[in-house]
Design an enzyme around this catalytic site. Structure first.
Site, PDB file in Angstrom:
ATOM      1  CG  ASP A   1      -0.390   0.284   2.523  1.00  0.00           C
ATOM      2  OD1 ASP A   1       0.861   0.430   2.614  1.00  0.00           O
ATOM      3  OD2 ASP A   1      -1.145   0.402   3.510  1.00  0.00           O
TER       4      ASP A   1
ATOM      5  CB  CYS B   1       1.136  -2.093   4.818  1.00  0.00           C
ATOM      6  SG  CYS B   1       1.168  -2.965   6.398  1.00  0.00           S
TER       7      CYS B   1
ATOM      8  CB  THR C   1       2.998  -1.712  10.913  1.00  0.00           C
ATOM      9  OG1 THR C   1       1.767  -2.292  10.443  1.00  0.00           O
ATOM     10  CG2 THR C   1       2.731  -0.349  11.533  1.00  0.00           C
ATOM     11  N   GLY C   2       3.638  -3.481   8.198  1.00  0.00           N
ATOM     12  CA  GLY C   2       3.691  -4.892   7.786  1.00  0.00           C
ATOM     13  C   GLY C   2       2.598  -5.710   8.455  1.00  0.00           C
TER      14      GLY C   2
ATOM     15  CG  HIS D   1      12.424 -23.142  12.824  1.00  0.00           C
ATOM     16  ND1 HIS D   1      12.792 -22.985  14.136  1.00  0.00           N
ATOM     17  CD2 HIS D   1      13.448 -23.825  12.225  1.00  0.00           C
ATOM     18  CE1 HIS D   1      13.989 -23.535  14.329  1.00  0.00           C
ATOM     19  NE2 HIS D   1      14.412 -24.038  13.181  1.00  0.00           N
TER      20      HIS D   1
ATOM     21  NE  ARG E   1      12.942 -29.042  15.998  1.00  0.00           N
ATOM     22  CZ  ARG E   1      14.071 -28.625  15.427  1.00  0.00           C
ATOM     23  NH1 ARG E   1      14.671 -29.363  14.504  1.00  0.00           N
ATOM     24  NH2 ARG E   1      14.614 -27.465  15.786  1.00  0.00           N
ATOM     25  CG  HIS E   2      10.793 -26.924  11.880  1.00  0.00           C
ATOM     26  ND1 HIS E   2      10.536 -26.368  13.105  1.00  0.00           N
ATOM     27  CD2 HIS E   2      12.129 -27.154  11.822  1.00  0.00           C
ATOM     28  CE1 HIS E   2      11.672 -26.226  13.766  1.00  0.00           C
ATOM     29  NE2 HIS E   2      12.643 -26.705  13.017  1.00  0.00           N
TER      30      HIS E   2
HETATM   31  C1  RB5 Z   1      -1.957   3.048   6.311  1.00  0.00           C
HETATM   32  O1  RB5 Z   1      -2.020   4.306   6.880  1.00  0.00           O
HETATM   33  C2  RB5 Z   1      -1.527   2.008   7.348  1.00  0.00           C
HETATM   34  O2  RB5 Z   1      -2.571   1.802   8.238  1.00  0.00           O
HETATM   35  C3  RB5 Z   1      -1.116   0.728   6.678  1.00  0.00           C
HETATM   36  O3  RB5 Z   1      -0.067   0.980   5.800  1.00  0.00           O
HETATM   37  C4  RB5 Z   1      -0.619  -0.378   7.562  1.00  0.00           C
HETATM   38  O4  RB5 Z   1       0.397   0.061   8.424  1.00  0.00           O
HETATM   39  C5  RB5 Z   1      -1.632  -1.156   8.275  1.00  0.00           C
HETATM   40  O5  RB5 Z   1      -1.321  -2.088   9.036  1.00  0.00           O
END
Ligand code: RB5
Length: 150
Positions: A7, A64, A66-67, A97, A131-132
């Site tokens: 995004d 994104c 934060t991911g 793993h 094992r994984h």
């Molecule tokens: C967008 O502002 C933000 O919410 C998105 O990129 C992401 O971090 C969501 O988890």
């Protein structure tokens, strides 16, 4: 072939990842978004997750802010193991793993340099099996509630 998506919050990282893939000659398809204009991350998570789950793409990378959101959305697709990674050890271990098939990173928490490093590790680390395999199968069983083992 690698499936890519992001995004607006992850556009910087996916751009850096694409530069790395171009330099290494690694084939990919970019499912967008294609700018830093605000969009909804579930759209791109779904595109990449379904592409990987179909078997047409070996692995995926989603970014994104934060991911986190994009990984949560990707993990709703059956067969997907999307992992948010913020350090090199995690990039390695989630392949070894957890047999992760999508790497997720955040453009607001991870530098472009680190994102390229984590991508390199993720793409070059094999699944360990052994094992994984059993544990991953237990996770995958949750895709079908009738197959639950817990
Ligand atoms: C967008 O502002 C933000 O919410 C998105 O990129 C992401 O971090 C969501 O988890």
């Amino acid at each position: 072939m690698i499936a890519l998506g992001c995004d607006h919050g992850g556009y910087n990282l996916i751009t850096a990842v694409k530069k790395y893939l171009d330099e290494k000659g690694i084939a990919y398809k970019d499912f967008g978004t294609y700018s830093d204009e605000s969009v909804d991350y579930p759209i791109y998570a779904y595109k990449v997750a379904t592409a990987v789950a179909s078997g047409d793409f070996e692995l995926g990378i989603l970014c994104c802010g934060t991911g986190i959101g994009i990984s949560m959305a990707a993990n709703k697709v059956k067969g997907i193991r999307a992992a948010v990674v913020g350090n090199a050890f995690g990039a390695e271990m989630t392949r070894r793993h957890n047999h992760a098939n999508i790497l997720c990173m955040g453009g607001r928490v991870t530098s472009e340099e680190d994102a390229v490093k984590f991508t390199d590790i993720f793409l070059n680390t094999p699944e360990e099996g052994g094992r994984h395999d059993k544990r991953v199968a237990m996770v995958t069983a949750h895709d079908n509630l009738s197959d639950r083992v817990l």
